[in-house]
Design a protein around this motif. Structure first.
Motif, PDB file in Angstrom:
ATOM      1  N   ALA A  19       0.726  -1.075   0.037  1.00 24.87           N
ATOM      2  CA  ALA A  19       0.060  -0.119   0.110  1.00 24.87           C
ATOM      3  C   ALA A  19       0.774   1.369   0.019  1.00 24.87           C
ATOM      4  O   ALA A  19       2.134   1.319   0.598  1.00 24.87           O
ATOM      5  N   TYR A  20       0.451   2.327  -0.740  1.00 29.58           N
ATOM      6  CA  TYR A  20       1.083   3.704  -0.585  1.00 29.58           C
ATOM      7  C   TYR A  20       0.664   4.038   0.758  1.00 29.58           C
ATOM      8  O   TYR A  20      -0.487   4.251   0.995  1.00 29.58           O
ATOM      9  N   VAL A  21       1.591   4.673   1.408  1.00 31.85           N
ATOM     10  CA  VAL A  21       1.340   5.243   2.724  1.00 31.85           C
ATOM     11  C   VAL A  21       2.014   6.740   2.863  1.00 31.85           C
ATOM     12  O   VAL A  21       3.266   6.684   2.551  1.00 31.85           O
ATOM     13  N   VAL A  22       1.309   7.646   3.625  1.00 37.55           N
ATOM     14  CA  VAL A  22       2.005   8.873   4.124  1.00 37.55           C
ATOM     15  C   VAL A  22       1.115   9.210   5.554  1.00 37.55           C
ATOM     16  O   VAL A  22      -0.059   8.895   5.521  1.00 37.55           O
ATOM     17  N   GLN A  23       2.052  10.123   5.961  1.00 37.44           N
ATOM     18  CA  GLN A  23       1.562  10.787   7.245  1.00 37.44           C
ATOM     19  C   GLN A  23       0.850  12.120   6.952  1.00 37.44           C
ATOM     20  O   GLN A  23       1.600  12.685   6.030  1.00 37.44           O
ATOM     21  N   GLY A  24      -0.317  12.544   7.342  1.00 37.35           N
ATOM     22  CA  GLY A  24      -0.868  13.784   7.129  1.00 37.35           C
ATOM     23  C   GLY A  24      -1.987  14.037   7.811  1.00 37.35           C
ATOM     24  O   GLY A  24      -2.445  13.167   8.718  1.00 37.35           O
ATOM     25  N   ARG A  25      -2.702  15.231   7.650  1.00 32.96           N
ATOM     26  CA  ARG A  25      -3.861  15.517   8.208  1.00 32.96           C
ATOM     27  C   ARG A  25      -4.741  16.225   7.326  1.00 32.96           C
ATOM     28  O   ARG A  25      -4.329  16.723   6.079  1.00 32.96           O
ATOM     29  N   ARG A  26      -5.989  16.053   7.457  1.00 29.05           N
ATOM     30  CA  ARG A  26      -7.082  16.432   6.549  1.00 29.05           C
ATOM     31  C   ARG A  26      -7.015  18.182   6.610  1.00 29.05           C
ATOM     32  O   ARG A  26      -7.157  18.641   7.861  1.00 29.05           O
ATOM     33  N   ASN A  27      -7.320  18.904   5.532  1.00 27.64           N
ATOM     34  CA  ASN A  27      -7.555  20.326   5.757  1.00 27.64           C
ATOM     35  C   ASN A  27      -8.790  20.595   6.371  1.00 27.64           C
ATOM     36  O   ASN A  27      -9.794  19.822   5.905  1.00 27.64           O
ATOM     37  N   VAL A  28      -8.726  21.716   7.093  1.00 28.97           N
ATOM     38  CA  VAL A  28     -10.060  22.176   7.513  1.00 28.97           C
ATOM     39  C   VAL A  28     -10.932  22.530   6.085  1.00 28.97           C
ATOM     40  O   VAL A  28     -10.979  23.129   5.484  1.00 28.97           O
ATOM     41  N   GLY A  29     -12.361  21.996   6.273  1.00 24.94           N
ATOM     42  CA  GLY A  29     -13.328  22.020   5.366  1.00 24.94           C
ATOM     43  C   GLY A  29     -13.110  21.142   4.250  1.00 24.94           C
ATOM     44  O   GLY A  29     -13.846  21.215   3.055  1.00 24.94           O
ATOM     45  N   SER A  30     -11.969  20.378   4.159  1.00 28.67           N
ATOM     46  CA  SER A  30     -11.941  19.172   3.033  1.00 28.67           C
ATOM     47  C   SER A  30     -12.786  17.969   3.248  1.00 28.67           C
ATOM     48  O   SER A  30     -13.069  17.698   4.371  1.00 28.67           O
ATOM     49  N   GLY A  31     -13.262  17.666   2.231  1.00 27.79           N
ATOM     50  CA  GLY A  31     -13.883  16.288   2.178  1.00 27.79           C
ATOM     51  C   GLY A  31     -13.327  15.158   2.577  1.00 27.79           C
ATOM     52  O   GLY A  31     -13.862  14.126   2.951  1.00 27.79           O
ATOM     53  N   GLY A  32     -12.017  15.163   2.309  1.00 31.48           N
ATOM     54  CA  GLY A  32     -11.154  14.046   2.711  1.00 31.48           C
ATOM     55  C   GLY A  32     -10.797  13.025   1.841  1.00 31.48           C
ATOM     56  O   GLY A  32     -10.414  12.089   1.678  1.00 31.48           O
ATOM     57  N   SER A  33     -11.572  13.574   0.163  1.00 29.00           N
ATOM     58  CA  SER A  33     -11.051  12.563  -0.743  1.00 29.00           C
ATOM     59  C   SER A  33     -10.892  13.416  -2.005  1.00 29.00           C
ATOM     60  O   SER A  33     -11.608  14.461  -2.283  1.00 29.00           O
ATOM     61  N   GLY A  34     -10.374  12.993  -3.001  1.00 30.15           N
ATOM     62  CA  GLY A  34     -10.080  13.774  -4.153  1.00 30.15           C
ATOM     63  C   GLY A  34      -9.115  12.964  -5.230  1.00 30.15           C
ATOM     64  O   GLY A  34      -8.747  11.851  -5.017  1.00 30.15           O
ATOM     65  N   ARG A  35      -8.775  13.802  -6.365  1.00 34.67           N
ATOM     66  CA  ARG A  35      -8.082  13.132  -7.333  1.00 34.67           C
ATOM     67  C   ARG A  35      -6.862  14.427  -7.744  1.00 34.67           C
ATOM     68  O   ARG A  35      -7.299  15.275  -8.235  1.00 34.67           O
ATOM     69  N   GLY A  36      -5.789  13.785  -7.565  1.00 35.64           N
ATOM     70  CA  GLY A  36      -4.691  14.947  -8.124  1.00 35.64           C
ATOM     71  C   GLY A  36      -3.875  14.518  -9.379  1.00 35.64           C
ATOM     72  O   GLY A  36      -3.768  13.305  -9.648  1.00 35.64           O
ATOM     73  N   GLY A  37      -3.079  15.054  -9.919  1.00 36.22           N
ATOM     74  CA  GLY A  37      -2.169  14.727 -10.829  1.00 36.22           C
ATOM     75  C   GLY A  37      -0.936  14.084 -10.385  1.00 36.22           C
ATOM     76  O   GLY A  37      -0.718  14.034  -9.260  1.00 36.22           O
ATOM     77  N   THR A  38      -0.002  13.517 -11.315  1.00 32.39           N
ATOM     78  CA  THR A  38       1.133  13.205 -10.773  1.00 32.39           C
ATOM     79  C   THR A  38       2.479  14.153 -11.136  1.00 32.39           C
ATOM     80  O   THR A  38       3.458  13.490 -10.864  1.00 32.39           O
ATOM     81  N   GLY A  39       2.097  15.283 -11.411  1.00 33.32           N
ATOM     82  CA  GLY A  39       3.494  16.088 -11.744  1.00 33.32           C
ATOM     83  C   GLY A  39       3.693  17.087 -10.758  1.00 33.32           C
ATOM     84  O   GLY A  39       2.695  17.207  -9.634  1.00 33.32           O
ATOM     85  N   GLY A  40       4.708  17.627 -10.606  1.00 34.81           N
ATOM     86  CA  GLY A  40       5.250  19.060  -9.813  1.00 34.81           C
ATOM     87  C   GLY A  40       5.134  18.459  -8.315  1.00 34.81           C
ATOM     88  O   GLY A  40       5.612  17.643  -7.727  1.00 34.81           O
TER      89      GLY A  40
END
Length: 203
Positions: free
Chosen positions: A98-119
């Motif tokens: 599994a791909y794993v990372v430590q983090g926290r949800r930003n305030v007001g974020s729904g908690g899911s989304g789709r991002g690109g792979t660059g930058g």
């Protein structure tokens, strides 16, 4: 701990020569914490532990100790084959691959989304603020990068997000705490005192 160990070794040496004396000495020495020098941190432990490693390397059985029988809730040692140490409570091993990372949800974020792979899309995608970049837990040969990678010990799950295109996407698992531990020599011995796991010794 060191004085206690020496005292027990002296008592064992003064006792009658019993078949389990060697096994009892080995168990006591294996129980010596790494902070005190580990299994060979006491001079009296060097010879029996050297003998133990030699015997195990030759395929001989693990020695027994009549005074510490694991069957009745006592103290004992058990051979294991595992490149990773147990995760420190309350952390648990992440799913292998599994791909794993430590983090926290930003305030007001729904908690899911789709991002690109660059930058910088790896960091902050899907409404999360991340500590570092995602990694694969227990990366196996045949996967990108090859070899056996570190294992992620993870805390409470925060959520997931996806990067990449729909036909070539990766799900990133975000946890509030992630501890990465490297793969090591898999030959090890787990030590139990009063039927409670104490430490893992590698040989």
């Amino acid at each position: 701990m060191k004085n206690w160990l020496i005292a027990l070794l002296v008592v064992g040496a003064a006792a009658s020569a019993h078949a389990s004396d060697y096994g009892c000495k080995v168990l006591l020495c294996l129980a010596n914490p790494a902070s005190n020098g580990g299994p060979q941190g006491v001079a009296e432990c060097v010879a029996p532990i050297d003998q133990l490693y030699h015997d195990l390397d030759k395929g001989r059985p693990f020695p027994t100790c009549d005074l510490a029988d694991g069957n009745d809730g006592g103290s004992y040692a058990r051979q294991v084959y595992d490149p990773y140490d147990p995760c420190p409570p309350p952390l648990q091993p992440a799913t292998r691959g599994a791909y794993v990372v430590q983090g926290r949800r930003n305030v007001g974020s729904g908690g899911s989304g789709r991002g690109g792979t660059g930058g910088n899309e790896w960091v902050g995608s899907g409404g999360y603020t991340l500590s570092g970049q995602p990694q694969v837990s227990e990366l196996q040969s045949g996967q990108s990068g090859g070899g056996v990678g570190p294992q992620a010990c993870v805390g409470k799950p925060v959520g997931t997000y996806t990067v990449g295109s729909y036909d070539d996407s990766v799900t990133i698992n975000v946890f509030e705490q992630v501890l990465w531990q490297p793969a090591q020599n898999p030959r090890a011995i787990d030590v139990f005192i009063n039927n409670v796991w104490q430490q893992r010794v590698r040989w």
